[in-house]
Design a protein around this motif. Structure first.
Motif, PDB file in Angstrom:
ATOM      1  N   ARG A 123       0.826  -1.216   0.000  1.00  0.00           N
ATOM      2  CA  ARG A 123       0.000   0.000   0.000  1.00  0.00           C
ATOM      3  C   ARG A 123       0.856   1.260   0.000  1.00  0.00           C
ATOM      4  NH1 ARG A 123      -4.132  -1.995   4.772  1.00  0.00           N
ATOM      5  NH2 ARG A 123      -5.564  -3.191   3.445  1.00  0.00           N
ATOM      6  N   THR A 124       1.970   1.214   0.728  1.00  0.00           N
ATOM      7  CA  THR A 124       2.850   2.382   0.816  1.00  0.00           C
ATOM      8  C   THR A 124       3.581   2.632  -0.495  1.00  0.00           C
ATOM      9  OG1 THR A 124       3.159   2.073   3.195  1.00  0.00           O
ATOM     10  CG2 THR A 124       4.845   3.346   2.040  1.00  0.00           C
ATOM     11  N   LEU A 125       4.062   1.559  -1.119  1.00  0.00           N
ATOM     12  CA  LEU A 125       4.850   1.707  -2.335  1.00  0.00           C
ATOM     13  C   LEU A 125       3.995   1.868  -3.588  1.00  0.00           C
ATOM     14  CD1 LEU A 125       7.618  -0.960  -1.637  1.00  0.00           C
ATOM     15  CD2 LEU A 125       7.802   1.527  -1.414  1.00  0.00           C
ATOM     16  N   PHE A 126       2.752   1.382  -3.538  1.00  0.00           N
ATOM     17  CA  PHE A 126       1.862   1.470  -4.702  1.00  0.00           C
ATOM     18  C   PHE A 126       0.519   2.055  -4.277  1.00  0.00           C
ATOM     19  CE2 PHE A 126       4.757  -2.138  -5.181  1.00  0.00           C
ATOM     20  CZ  PHE A 126       5.401  -1.811  -6.367  1.00  0.00           C
ATOM     21  N   PRO A 127       0.499   3.302  -3.824  1.00  0.00           N
ATOM     22  CA  PRO A 127      -0.734   3.904  -3.292  1.00  0.00           C
ATOM     23  C   PRO A 127      -1.835   4.071  -4.333  1.00  0.00           C
ATOM     24  CG  PRO A 127       0.975   5.564  -3.561  1.00  0.00           C
ATOM     25  CD  PRO A 127       1.635   4.240  -3.786  1.00  0.00           C
ATOM     26  N   GLN A 160       9.606 -13.673  -3.165  1.00  0.00           N
ATOM     27  CA  GLN A 160       9.595 -13.244  -4.560  1.00  0.00           C
ATOM     28  C   GLN A 160       9.174 -11.782  -4.689  1.00  0.00           C
ATOM     29  OE1 GLN A 160       7.705 -15.734  -7.588  1.00  0.00           O
ATOM     30  NE2 GLN A 160       7.694 -17.442  -6.151  1.00  0.00           N
ATOM     31  N   PHE A 161       8.151 -11.387  -3.940  1.00  0.00           N
ATOM     32  CA  PHE A 161       7.675 -10.002  -3.959  1.00  0.00           C
ATOM     33  C   PHE A 161       8.784  -9.065  -3.501  1.00  0.00           C
ATOM     34  CE2 PHE A 161       5.291  -6.643  -1.436  1.00  0.00           C
ATOM     35  CZ  PHE A 161       4.978  -5.868  -2.534  1.00  0.00           C
ATOM     36  N   TRP A 162       9.455  -9.432  -2.417  1.00  0.00           N
ATOM     37  CA  TRP A 162      10.572  -8.621  -1.928  1.00  0.00           C
ATOM     38  C   TRP A 162      11.660  -8.482  -3.001  1.00  0.00           C
ATOM     39  CZ3 TRP A 162      11.498  -5.901   2.558  1.00  0.00           C
ATOM     40  CH2 TRP A 162      12.805  -5.490   2.768  1.00  0.00           C
ATOM     41  N   GLY A 163      12.016  -9.596  -3.637  1.00  0.00           N
ATOM     42  CA  GLY A 163      13.027  -9.558  -4.679  1.00  0.00           C
ATOM     43  C   GLY A 163      12.637  -8.657  -5.834  1.00  0.00           C
ATOM     44  N   LYS A 164      11.363  -8.676  -6.181  1.00  0.00           N
ATOM     45  CA  LYS A 164      10.862  -7.808  -7.251  1.00  0.00           C
ATOM     46  C   LYS A 164      11.016  -6.340  -6.864  1.00  0.00           C
ATOM     47  CE  LYS A 164       8.395  -7.252 -11.119  1.00  0.00           C
ATOM     48  NZ  LYS A 164       8.864  -7.669 -12.454  1.00  0.00           N
ATOM     49  N   LEU A 165      10.694  -6.012  -5.626  1.00  0.00           N
ATOM     50  CA  LEU A 165      10.846  -4.639  -5.155  1.00  0.00           C
ATOM     51  C   LEU A 165      12.300  -4.199  -5.210  1.00  0.00           C
ATOM     52  CD1 LEU A 165       8.496  -4.621  -2.015  1.00  0.00           C
ATOM     53  CD2 LEU A 165       7.963  -3.847  -4.340  1.00  0.00           C
ATOM     54  N   VAL A 166      13.198  -5.065  -4.730  1.00  0.00           N
ATOM     55  CA  VAL A 166      14.618  -4.728  -4.692  1.00  0.00           C
ATOM     56  C   VAL A 166      15.175  -4.510  -6.097  1.00  0.00           C
ATOM     57  CG1 VAL A 166      16.900  -5.638  -4.104  1.00  0.00           C
ATOM     58  CG2 VAL A 166      15.021  -5.857  -2.481  1.00  0.00           C
ATOM     59  N   ARG A 167      14.707  -5.301  -7.046  1.00  0.00           N
ATOM     60  CA  ARG A 167      15.196  -5.168  -8.425  1.00  0.00           C
ATOM     61  C   ARG A 167      14.632  -3.933  -9.123  1.00  0.00           C
ATOM     62  NH1 ARG A 167      14.203 -10.725  -8.277  1.00  0.00           N
ATOM     63  NH2 ARG A 167      12.194 -10.445  -9.322  1.00  0.00           N
ATOM     64  N   PRO A 170      14.046   2.114  -6.425  1.00  0.00           N
ATOM     65  CA  PRO A 170      15.250   2.709  -5.838  1.00  0.00           C
ATOM     66  C   PRO A 170      15.449   2.228  -4.402  1.00  0.00           C
ATOM     67  CG  PRO A 170      13.904   4.381  -6.932  1.00  0.00           C
ATOM     68  CD  PRO A 170      13.078   3.135  -6.885  1.00  0.00           C
ATOM     69  N   PRO A 171      16.670   1.880  -4.026  1.00  0.00           N
ATOM     70  CA  PRO A 171      16.915   1.391  -2.668  1.00  0.00           C
ATOM     71  C   PRO A 171      16.423   2.328  -1.574  1.00  0.00           C
ATOM     72  CG  PRO A 171      18.840   1.038  -4.051  1.00  0.00           C
ATOM     73  CD  PRO A 171      17.881   1.863  -4.859  1.00  0.00           C
ATOM     74  N   ASP A 172      16.590   3.629  -1.776  1.00  0.00           N
ATOM     75  CA  ASP A 172      16.159   4.584  -0.750  1.00  0.00           C
ATOM     76  C   ASP A 172      14.645   4.542  -0.544  1.00  0.00           C
ATOM     77  OD1 ASP A 172      18.746   5.333  -0.384  1.00  0.00           O
ATOM     78  OD2 ASP A 172      18.579   7.262  -1.435  1.00  0.00           O
ATOM     79  N   THR A 173      13.902   4.277  -1.609  1.00  0.00           N
ATOM     80  CA  THR A 173      12.443   4.205  -1.504  1.00  0.00           C
ATOM     81  C   THR A 173      12.026   3.033  -0.620  1.00  0.00           C
ATOM     82  OG1 THR A 173      12.162   5.187  -3.698  1.00  0.00           O
ATOM     83  CG2 THR A 173      10.290   3.957  -2.806  1.00  0.00           C
TER      84      THR A 173
END
Length: 199
Positions: A123-127, A160-167, A170-173
């Motif tokens: 929710r935070t990353l894809f509002p 898998q979801f975490w890996g997708k976010l990391v790839r 931006p790391p700071d986000t």
């Protein structure tokens, strides 16, 4: 967010949604260590009571499948060790953490992990998106499920979801979002039913 901390992706199957009266039937843990090593672990759990037919239909876990499984009491030390020294990550984490909190309390253990909820993270990353349940995330992010409503397979989806976010982000986000959302031990209030975006 600590750059090299251990990440512990957790999913449970249970006999229902009541943290006090229902019991765990399956535990799945995917631990990603600071050096990148991945450790998967799962176990059926004998809940000591019948699994409702609706839950059997949802998870595919029957009374016969858990009859010979260890009780949570017998697994408590092993599970507690696997959850130590890392960030506890689950989808609607309050539900999974709450069940484990109560199960550990009945065995004399205390669960004191920091926690991150992937529903809240999504929710935070894809509002702009309205839905954040696990089936929606599978489609939105191209995740590959081995099964659904099985503990280890769903824990693996979170990794898998975490890996997708990391790839893809931006790391700071990600760091800012995780820092904002992670909760320290002691956050758990009296039992509550799970949110609608659980899985």
């Amino acid at each position: 967010m600590k750059p090299y901390e251990k990440l512990i992706f957790v999913d449970l199957e249970t006999t229902g949604a009541n943290l006090v009266n229902d019991r765990i039937t399956e535990i799945g843990i995917v631990a990603v260590h600071p050096d990148g090593a991945v450790e998967r672990w799962s176990s059926f759990v004998n809940p000591g009571r019948p699994i409702p037919s609706f839950i059997q239909g949802l998870t595919g876990i029957s009374d016969d499948m858990v009859e010979a499984a260890p009780s949570f009491d017998a697994l408590a030390n092993a599970v507690h060790e696997r959850l130590a020294d890392g960030l506890f990550i689950a989808h609607n984490a309050r539900f999974d953490y709450g069940f484990l909190h109560h199960a550990f309390a009945r065995t004399g253990h205390a669960l004191q992990s920091e926690m991150l909820c992937t529903v809240k993270l999504s929710r935070t990353l894809f509002p702009e998106e309205k839905r954040h349940n696990l089936d929606t995330l599978i489609v939105r992010h191209g995740l590959i499920p081995e099964a659904r409503h099985r503990a280890l397979a769903d824990a693996d989806l979170l990794w898998q979801f975490w890996g997708k976010l990391v790839r893809d982000m931006p790391p700071d986000t990600i760091t800012h979002a995780v820092k904002k959302l992670r909760q320290k031990s002691g956050f758990l209030s009296p039992p509550a039913t799970p949110q609608t975006e659980s899985s």
